[in-house]
Design a protein around this motif. Structure first.
Motif, PDB file in Angstrom:
ATOM      1  N   ALA A 258       0.830  -1.211   0.000  1.00  0.00           N
ATOM      2  CA  ALA A 258       0.000   0.000   0.000  1.00  0.00           C
ATOM      3  C   ALA A 258       0.860   1.256   0.000  1.00  0.00           C
ATOM      4  N   LEU A 259       1.888   1.251   0.821  1.00  0.00           N
ATOM      5  CA  LEU A 259       2.757   2.424   0.926  1.00  0.00           C
ATOM      6  C   LEU A 259       3.456   2.723  -0.394  1.00  0.00           C
TER       7      LEU A 259
ATOM      8  N   GLY B  48      -0.544  12.005  -0.852  1.00  0.00           N
ATOM      9  CA  GLY B  48      -1.130  10.842  -1.502  1.00  0.00           C
ATOM     10  C   GLY B  48      -0.054   9.945  -2.077  1.00  0.00           C
ATOM     11  N   SER B  49      -0.411   8.713  -2.335  1.00  0.00           N
ATOM     12  CA  SER B  49       0.540   7.750  -2.876  1.00  0.00           C
ATOM     13  C   SER B  49       0.946   8.135  -4.291  1.00  0.00           C
ATOM     14  N   GLY B  50       1.985   7.470  -4.792  1.00  0.00           N
ATOM     15  CA  GLY B  50       2.364   7.685  -6.180  1.00  0.00           C
ATOM     16  C   GLY B  50       1.227   7.384  -7.131  1.00  0.00           C
ATOM     17  N   ALA B  51       0.450   6.339  -6.836  1.00  0.00           N
ATOM     18  CA  ALA B  51      -0.689   5.981  -7.681  1.00  0.00           C
ATOM     19  C   ALA B  51      -1.744   7.085  -7.671  1.00  0.00           C
ATOM     20  N   TYR B  52      -2.039   7.625  -6.502  1.00  0.00           N
ATOM     21  CA  TYR B  52      -3.016   8.700  -6.389  1.00  0.00           C
ATOM     22  C   TYR B  52      -2.583   9.907  -7.202  1.00  0.00           C
TER      23      TYR B  52
ATOM     24  N   ALA C 258      -3.189   2.239   9.243  1.00  0.00           N
ATOM     25  CA  ALA C 258      -2.255   1.204   8.808  1.00  0.00           C
ATOM     26  C   ALA C 258      -0.816   1.683   8.906  1.00  0.00           C
ATOM     27  N   MET C 259      -0.561   2.907   8.446  1.00  0.00           N
ATOM     28  CA  MET C 259       0.808   3.425   8.492  1.00  0.00           C
ATOM     29  C   MET C 259       1.263   3.664   9.925  1.00  0.00           C
ATOM     30  N   GLU C 260       0.341   4.032  10.789  1.00  0.00           N
ATOM     31  CA  GLU C 260       0.721   4.181  12.192  1.00  0.00           C
ATOM     32  C   GLU C 260       1.032   2.827  12.810  1.00  0.00           C
TER      33      GLU C 260
END
Length: 387
Positions: free
Chosen positions: A171-172, A352-356, A320-322
């Motif tokens: 996800a990250l 936002g992520s690279g995908a976003y 999730a990231m936390e």
């Protein structure tokens, strides 16, 4: 209930078992792009011929449309940062001198992966002949982190502990929503297309080096691999280096995000090594559960939910990231990277992520060429341009 007792949130952390930073290295793969048409071109040799100063740290990949940067052994995050920025800068300069560009994206945005010519070498030719159309699964770009582990039995045990975090890392790092001019509906299409290969995906729960070797022999005996280098698990033991390779990520959109992925991965590995030395058992997550969680993370990235394969929870990106940051904290304390990872995570969650960001670039005018231009700018200039 036994698995829940192993979560990072409620188990005390053993101290004093991993008191020195693990060495690490980073590999990044990039596409060679025609800056006029924005399509991939099989001209990696032209780029590499114009590089200078980094020697063998820059090389070719499976096809002539890909180049790779391999860092030296790093001890500190600053070592890694320096190389990542320098390598991207050198590849950009060399590509520009050849009338080309390099793009940090996990899949081909414009162009046909099947048309990319194979790089020279009998091994690549043998892989292409053996796997047929699955050769196209190799036409992707990832970020791989090697972490120094003292011996192979310990590396197997650390791999077992790290399996739980694979969906979080997917996800990250999600940075491949487009393939050949269309939106795939996934944040990390590289994960999906790569996992078509029979030796890819999350590693099995192995427990011992004997079981690891039995699993590798099984892949070889069925023809799923031609040699040991084709064990493509998301976490794998190196055959020629004393390292464990965490290879689940898309190539990062920016050098800063590559640094985040690498330092977080090292922090998790350091924490896992501490747990191994303390005798803590690895969570017994089933292969189907883990593979499904990885797929869900690949589909949604940081803009949807991230499944925790241990607890069964569907977490928001921030939660999730936390959770993964807290799991890595003991390791980050050893390496001195706590503030760096926290700061970079905050920046990624904000931008936002690279995908976003790729999809946002497309949404402005609905032109795929704009996506490529956006990726080229980020590859060259970093997270400051990520808007």
């Amino acid at each position: 209930m036994e698995n829940r007792s192993l979560t990072a949130d409620d188990r005390p952390v053993p101290v004093g078992t991993a008191n020195r930073p693990l060495t690490f290295g980073v590999e990044e793969e990039f596409f060679v792009v025609d800056p006029r048409t924005r399509r991939i071109l099989s001209r990696a040799p032209d780029v590499l011929a114009r590089t200078r100063g980094l020697g063998a740290h820059l090389c070719g990949e499976f096809t002539g449309a890909q180049v790779e940067a391999n860092s030296p052994v790093c001890t500190t995050a600053e070592d890694a940062r320096s190389f990542l920025v320098t390598a991207r800068g050198e590849l950009h300069r060399a590509a520009a001198d050849a009338g080309l560009a390099v793009a940090a994206t996990g899949t081909v945005i414009l162009g046909d992966p099947a048309a990319a010519s194979l790089s020279e070498g009998r091994r690549y030719a043998a892989i292409a002949a053996h796997f047929g159309a699955l050769r196209d699964s190799h036409v992707v770009c990832g970020c791989h982190v090697h972490v120094g582990i003292p011996d192979r039995p310990t590396a197997v045990a650390v791999s077992d502990h790290l399996r739980r975090w694979l969906p979080f890392l997917v996800a990250l790092s999600a940075n491949s929503p487009f393939q050949s001019g269309r939106d795939t509906g996934h944040a990390s299409w590289r994960t999906v297309t790569w996992n078509r290969l029979p030796s890819s995906g999350p590693p099995p729960l192995l427990r011992t080096l004997i079981e690891h070797e039995r699993a590798v022999r099984g892949l070889a005996s069925t023809g799923a691999i031609l040699d040991r280098h084709m064990v493509y698990w998301d976490i794998r033991l190196s055959d020629h280096l004393p390292t464990l390779e965490i290879r689940v990520g898309d190539v990062a959109a920016t050098a800063e995000e590559a640094l985040l992925f690498a330092t977080l991965a090292r922090g998790l590995a350091t924490r896992a090594l501490t747990d191994v030395r303390a005798g803590a058992p690895a969570p017994a997550i089933s292969a189907p559960t883990l593979r499904a969680a990885v797929w869900r993370a690949a589909r949604e990235g940081l803009e949807g939910v991230v499944p925790d394969p241990l607890t069964g929870e569907a977490l928001t990106a921030s939660a999730a990231m936390e959770r993964v940051r807290r799991a890595a904290l003991p390791g980050l304390a050893v390496t001195g990277d706590t503030d760096l990872v926290t700061s970079l995570l905050d920046r990624v969650l904000t931008s936002g992520s690279g995908a976003y960001r790729q999809r946002a670039a497309y949404a402005k005018r609905e032109r795929m060429t704009d996506v490529v231009d956006h990726v080229l700018t980020q590859t060259r200039e970093g997270l400051t341009t990520a808007r």
